[in-house]
Design a protein around this motif. Structure first.
Motif, PDB file in Angstrom:
ATOM      1  N   LEU A   1      54.924  21.748  43.949  1.00 55.12           N
ATOM      2  CA  LEU A   1      53.596  21.228  43.612  1.00 55.12           C
ATOM      3  C   LEU A   1      53.738  19.851  42.981  1.00 55.12           C
ATOM      4  O   LEU A   1      54.420  19.681  41.969  1.00 55.12           O
ATOM      5  CB  LEU A   1      52.872  22.158  42.629  1.00 55.12           C
ATOM      6  CG  LEU A   1      51.470  21.673  42.236  1.00 55.12           C
ATOM      7  CD1 LEU A   1      50.491  21.795  43.405  1.00 55.12           C
ATOM      8  CD2 LEU A   1      50.930  22.435  41.035  1.00 55.12           C
ATOM      9  N   THR A   2      53.103  18.860  43.628  1.00 51.44           N
ATOM     10  CA  THR A   2      53.011  17.519  43.035  1.00 51.44           C
ATOM     11  C   THR A   2      51.519  17.212  42.944  1.00 51.44           C
ATOM     12  O   THR A   2      50.689  18.093  43.059  1.00 51.44           O
ATOM     13  CB  THR A   2      53.691  16.449  43.921  1.00 51.44           C
ATOM     14  OG1 THR A   2      53.040  16.449  45.205  1.00 51.44           O
ATOM     15  CG2 THR A   2      55.165  16.711  44.070  1.00 51.44           C
ATOM     16  N   ARG A   3      51.191  15.941  42.776  1.00 52.82           N
ATOM     17  CA  ARG A   3      49.791  15.539  42.767  1.00 52.82           C
ATOM     18  C   ARG A   3      49.723  14.153  43.390  1.00 52.82           C
ATOM     19  O   ARG A   3      50.695  13.391  43.317  1.00 52.82           O
ATOM     20  CB  ARG A   3      49.300  15.518  41.320  1.00 52.82           C
ATOM     21  CG  ARG A   3      47.875  15.131  41.178  1.00 52.82           C
ATOM     22  CD  ARG A   3      47.239  15.602  39.894  1.00 52.82           C
ATOM     23  NE  ARG A   3      45.925  15.005  39.769  1.00 52.82           N
ATOM     24  CZ  ARG A   3      44.872  15.335  40.497  1.00 52.82           C
ATOM     25  NH1 ARG A   3      44.954  16.287  41.415  1.00 52.82           N
ATOM     26  NH2 ARG A   3      43.718  14.725  40.347  1.00 52.82           N
ATOM     27  N   PHE A   4      48.601  13.848  44.038  1.00 54.33           N
ATOM     28  CA  PHE A   4      48.459  12.497  44.587  1.00 54.33           C
ATOM     29  C   PHE A   4      47.213  11.861  44.006  1.00 54.33           C
ATOM     30  O   PHE A   4      46.220  12.532  43.724  1.00 54.33           O
ATOM     31  CB  PHE A   4      48.389  12.520  46.120  1.00 54.33           C
ATOM     32  CG  PHE A   4      47.181  13.236  46.641  1.00 54.33           C
ATOM     33  CD1 PHE A   4      47.169  14.622  46.743  1.00 54.33           C
ATOM     34  CD2 PHE A   4      46.042  12.544  47.019  1.00 54.33           C
ATOM     35  CE1 PHE A   4      46.038  15.297  47.192  1.00 54.33           C
ATOM     36  CE2 PHE A   4      44.915  13.199  47.476  1.00 54.33           C
ATOM     37  CZ  PHE A   4      44.914  14.590  47.563  1.00 54.33           C
ATOM     38  N   THR A   5      47.276  10.562  43.780  1.00 54.88           N
ATOM     39  CA  THR A   5      46.108   9.803  43.353  1.00 54.88           C
ATOM     40  C   THR A   5      46.199   8.488  44.076  1.00 54.88           C
ATOM     41  O   THR A   5      47.201   7.774  43.957  1.00 54.88           O
ATOM     42  CB  THR A   5      46.065   9.632  41.817  1.00 54.88           C
ATOM     43  OG1 THR A   5      45.029   8.694  41.504  1.00 54.88           O
ATOM     44  CG2 THR A   5      47.359   9.153  41.211  1.00 54.88           C
ATOM     45  N   GLY A   6      45.193   8.188  44.870  1.00 57.20           N
ATOM     46  CA  GLY A   6      45.286   7.008  45.726  1.00 57.20           C
ATOM     47  C   GLY A   6      46.521   7.144  46.592  1.00 57.20           C
ATOM     48  O   GLY A   6      46.709   8.154  47.274  1.00 57.20           O
ATOM     49  N   GLU A   7      47.417   6.166  46.492  1.00 58.76           N
ATOM     50  CA  GLU A   7      48.625   6.195  47.317  1.00 58.76           C
ATOM     51  C   GLU A   7      49.861   6.516  46.450  1.00 58.76           C
ATOM     52  O   GLU A   7      50.993   6.225  46.811  1.00 58.76           O
ATOM     53  CB  GLU A   7      48.729   4.826  48.002  1.00 58.76           C
ATOM     54  CG  GLU A   7      49.382   4.768  49.342  1.00 58.76           C
ATOM     55  CD  GLU A   7      48.819   5.664  50.446  1.00 58.76           C
ATOM     56  OE1 GLU A   7      49.075   6.887  50.421  1.00 58.76           O
ATOM     57  OE2 GLU A   7      48.153   5.142  51.348  1.00 58.76           O
ATOM     58  N   THR A   8      49.624   7.108  45.297  1.00 56.37           N
ATOM     59  CA  THR A   8      50.726   7.428  44.373  1.00 56.37           C
ATOM     60  C   THR A   8      50.929   8.945  44.260  1.00 56.37           C
ATOM     61  O   THR A   8      49.963   9.696  44.113  1.00 56.37           O
ATOM     62  CB  THR A   8      50.436   6.845  42.972  1.00 56.37           C
ATOM     63  OG1 THR A   8      50.331   5.429  43.076  1.00 56.37           O
ATOM     64  CG2 THR A   8      51.530   7.184  41.972  1.00 56.37           C
ATOM     65  N   ILE A   9      52.196   9.343  44.337  1.00 60.51           N
ATOM     66  CA  ILE A   9      52.563  10.736  44.064  1.00 60.51           C
ATOM     67  C   ILE A   9      52.939  10.813  42.582  1.00 60.51           C
ATOM     68  O   ILE A   9      53.761  10.027  42.108  1.00 60.51           O
ATOM     69  CB  ILE A   9      53.786  11.165  44.916  1.00 60.51           C
ATOM     70  CG1 ILE A   9      53.435  11.134  46.408  1.00 60.51           C
ATOM     71  CG2 ILE A   9      54.302  12.535  44.510  1.00 60.51           C
ATOM     72  CD1 ILE A   9      52.428  12.170  46.838  1.00 60.51           C
ATOM     73  N   ALA A  10      52.310  11.742  41.868  1.00 58.57           N
ATOM     74  CA  ALA A  10      52.613  11.895  40.441  1.00 58.57           C
ATOM     75  C   ALA A  10      53.475  13.129  40.234  1.00 58.57           C
ATOM     76  O   ALA A  10      53.333  14.133  40.951  1.00 58.57           O
ATOM     77  CB  ALA A  10      51.321  12.023  39.650  1.00 58.57           C
ATOM     78  N   VAL A  11      54.365  13.030  39.248  1.00 62.67           N
ATOM     79  CA  VAL A  11      55.241  14.151  38.877  1.00 62.67           C
ATOM     80  C   VAL A  11      55.197  14.293  37.360  1.00 62.67           C
ATOM     81  O   VAL A  11      55.312  13.295  36.646  1.00 62.67           O
ATOM     82  CB  VAL A  11      56.704  13.886  39.322  1.00 62.67           C
ATOM     83  CG1 VAL A  11      57.598  15.064  38.955  1.00 62.67           C
ATOM     84  CG2 VAL A  11      56.788  13.618  40.821  1.00 62.67           C
ATOM     85  N   SER A  12      55.002  15.510  36.867  1.00 61.08           N
ATOM     86  CA  SER A  12      55.033  15.754  35.413  1.00 61.08           C
ATOM     87  C   SER A  12      55.336  17.234  35.176  1.00 61.08           C
ATOM     88  O   SER A  12      54.450  18.025  34.924  1.00 61.08           O
ATOM     89  CB  SER A  12      53.709  15.374  34.750  1.00 61.08           C
ATOM     90  OG  SER A  12      52.755  16.376  34.880  1.00 61.08           O
ATOM     91  N   PRO A  13      56.595  17.611  35.298  1.00 62.85           N
ATOM     92  CA  PRO A  13      56.942  19.036  35.197  1.00 62.85           C
ATOM     93  C   PRO A  13      56.794  19.572  33.767  1.00 62.85           C
ATOM     94  O   PRO A  13      56.750  18.790  32.813  1.00 62.85           O
ATOM     95  CB  PRO A  13      58.426  19.050  35.606  1.00 62.85           C
ATOM     96  CG  PRO A  13      58.926  17.690  35.238  1.00 62.85           C
ATOM     97  CD  PRO A  13      57.777  16.742  35.431  1.00 62.85           C
ATOM     98  N   PRO A  14      56.749  20.884  33.621  1.00 58.20           N
ATOM     99  CA  PRO A  14      56.837  21.457  32.273  1.00 58.20           C
ATOM    100  C   PRO A  14      58.087  20.934  31.564  1.00 58.20           C
ATOM    101  O   PRO A  14      59.094  20.614  32.216  1.00 58.20           O
ATOM    102  CB  PRO A  14      56.931  22.958  32.534  1.00 58.20           C
ATOM    103  CG  PRO A  14      56.249  23.158  33.852  1.00 58.20           C
ATOM    104  CD  PRO A  14      56.583  21.934  34.657  1.00 58.20           C
ATOM    105  N   LEU A  15      58.027  20.883  30.249  1.00 58.35           N
ATOM    106  CA  LEU A  15      59.129  20.288  29.475  1.00 58.35           C
ATOM    107  C   LEU A  15      60.387  21.155  29.487  1.00 58.35           C
ATOM    108  O   LEU A  15      61.440  20.718  29.033  1.00 58.35           O
ATOM    109  CB  LEU A  15      58.677  20.050  28.027  1.00 58.35           C
ATOM    110  CG  LEU A  15      57.314  19.367  27.833  1.00 58.35           C
ATOM    111  CD1 LEU A  15      57.002  19.179  26.349  1.00 58.35           C
ATOM    112  CD2 LEU A  15      57.243  18.036  28.555  1.00 58.35           C
TER     113      LEU A  15
END
Ligand SMILES: Cc1ncc(COP(=O)(O)O)c(C=O)c1O
Length: 450
Positions: A414-428
């Motif tokens: 599971l990632t996320r997209f916003t516009g043309e950017t893939i975002a990554v922010s996993p649990p710590l």
């Protein structure tokens, strides 16, 4: 009687609903989703389980919020016990102990003097509350001309009218043409021609804080109540503040009697490897908004923490009159307070902020390994957050990022997209193997959807 099955995927597990039509999904391409629905049915630690029994690695901590990992026993148990003990208590002229205990615990980890805590139920409500507090503070000070609220281009501050108005992502604004009056925006801090592929804070752009001086010159400082920024603008694609930028902004605000609000809804609770971004960047605002990681997303909750001068200024006037005519039926809900107390304990006992800080370099190096791919135009990283910006294809802005997101999901990430950017922010709690899997899966996805 069950209605006729409307979704096309025959293989979907029978536990899921057979009619998807009534639910209007938030921030979702509803028609596209309903043609090819995806369901999570359970979650533990770093993984979700889908309705067709796939394990999906959570590269997004849910939605930047499940910082301690999913269904942690300490938090689950605290919520279960609380719901059996006291389900609800009004927060208007009545207290329950956990609301006070939690405020004290938050004050312990908040920057010095930012120690008055007001509860909301979401980040959007926290933002609108913070903006109203800024207005009420100046009003109580006899400075009632200070009504302007300043946001920043590309900022995201939720979906209330206040947050939308100070927000600066055009897609969130253009559908709703009437915003709060008296709002203006700073220039964003994105300078890809100089800063592309920066690791951590980019070198160039501190001077962008001077767009506040331009607004002061235009409107006069005496009309400006507050400036609100995300220390790191995450929802727009992880824009990291240039070195010196936040310090400049702080100085200009202080000089001109303008309150500085940090929207820490994503940055707070360890995402930056510290309790708050204010600690990471060593810049202390007057007001901070929080949500998401405050309860590990187990129960909805937001909060606003203010400098004591703001609280003290409002604690004047006759004692029989409410000092701030603002609050929510569910402010300081007992379940949310129980979840938040257990979450803070989990962060502390498991040393999760330090774990995130120790993982930052490894995470950063792995993210930046994608630099060699032709369609990657920028990579931005800080703490355990990354934005991987892709070149747009001719078939439309954002389509490549959507395809990459989809391909990652097919490959159990599971990632996320916003516009043309893939975002990554996993649990710590993410470990090195999982960090590698995240960026290797994104690499394969980018190559496959070329
Ligand atoms: C910085 C920031 N502020 C506010 C919000 C709104 O929070 P919520 O969705 O809980 O209303 C978000 C949500 O992502 C956010 O990132």
């Amino acid at each position: 009687m069950l209605k006729e099955v409307k979704y096309p995927n025959e293989d979907i597990n029978q536990n899921i609903p057979n009619d998807l039509e009534s639910y209007w999904m938030p921030y979702t391409t509803n028609r596209r989703f309903k043609k090819n629905p995806k369901f999570f049915v359970s979650a533990k630690d770093m993984y979700y389980t889908t309705s067709d029994n796939k394990k999906v690695l959570d590269g997004m901590a849910g939605l930047w919020c499940v910082n301690a990992g999913h269904c942690r026993p300490r938090i689950v148990q605290a919520v279960q016990e609380q719901v059996a003990e006291m389900d609800y208590s009004t927060a208007f002229n009545m207290g329950h102990p956990k609301a006070f205990i939690l405020a004290n615990k938050l004050a312990e980890i908040l920057p010095k003097d930012i120690d008055k805590v007001f509860y909301t139920n979401s980040g959007s409500e926290a933002v609108d509350t913070a903006l109203k507090m800024a207005l009420a503070y100046h009003n109580a000070n006899g400075d009632s001309r200070r009504i302007r609220l300043i946001g920043r281009a590309r900022g995201y501050h939720g979906v209330g009218f206040g947050g939308m108005s100070v927000g600066g992502m055009v897609v969130n604004r253009k559908q709703f043409p009437n915003h709060l009056p008296g709002v203006d925006h700073l220039q964003d801090t994105h300078i890809p021609e100089k800063n592309a592929f920066s690791k951590g804070q980019p070198k160039y752009g501190a001077e962008r804080a001077h767009s506040l001086v331009d607004l002061i010159n235009l409107h006069d400082a005496s009309t400006i109540a507050a400036v609100i920024v995300e220390p790191v603008a995450c929802s727009t694609g992880v824009l990291v503040p240039p070195i010196g930028y936040l310090e400049e902004l702080r100085e200009i605000c202080t000089k001109n009697g303008i309150l500085l609000i940090f929207d820490e809804v994503i940055c707070g609770f360890g995402r930056m490897g510290k309790a708050f971004a204010a600690d990471k960047f060593n810049v202390i605002p007057d007001i901070m908004t929080m949500a998401k990681g405050i309860t590990n997303a187990t129960v909805p909750m937001g909060a606003v923490a203010t400098h004591k001068k703001i609280y003290d200024t409002l604690m004047t006037g006759p004692e029989h009159i409410v000092e701030l005519f603002h609050g929510y039926t569910y402010s300081g809900h007992p379940l949310a307070c129980a979840a938040a107390l257990a979450t803070l304990e989990e962060y502390e006992v498991e040393n999760l902020f330090e774990k995130a800080e120790n993982m930052e370099l490894f995470f950063q190096e792995n993210a930046h390994m994608l630099k060699d791919l032709d369609s990657v135009v920028d990579i931005r990283t800080i703490g355990l957050a990354a934005g991987i910006e892709l070149k747009s294809r001719d078939d439309g802005f954002g389509k490549r990022a959507y395809d990459v997101f989809d391909n990652c999901f097919e490959n159990n990430l599971l990632t996320r997209f916003t516009g043309e950017t893939i975002a990554v922010s996993p649990p710590l709690i993410v470990n090195k193997d999982e960090v590698k899997i995240i960026f290797e899966t994104i690499r394969s996805a980018i190559l496959e959807v070329e």
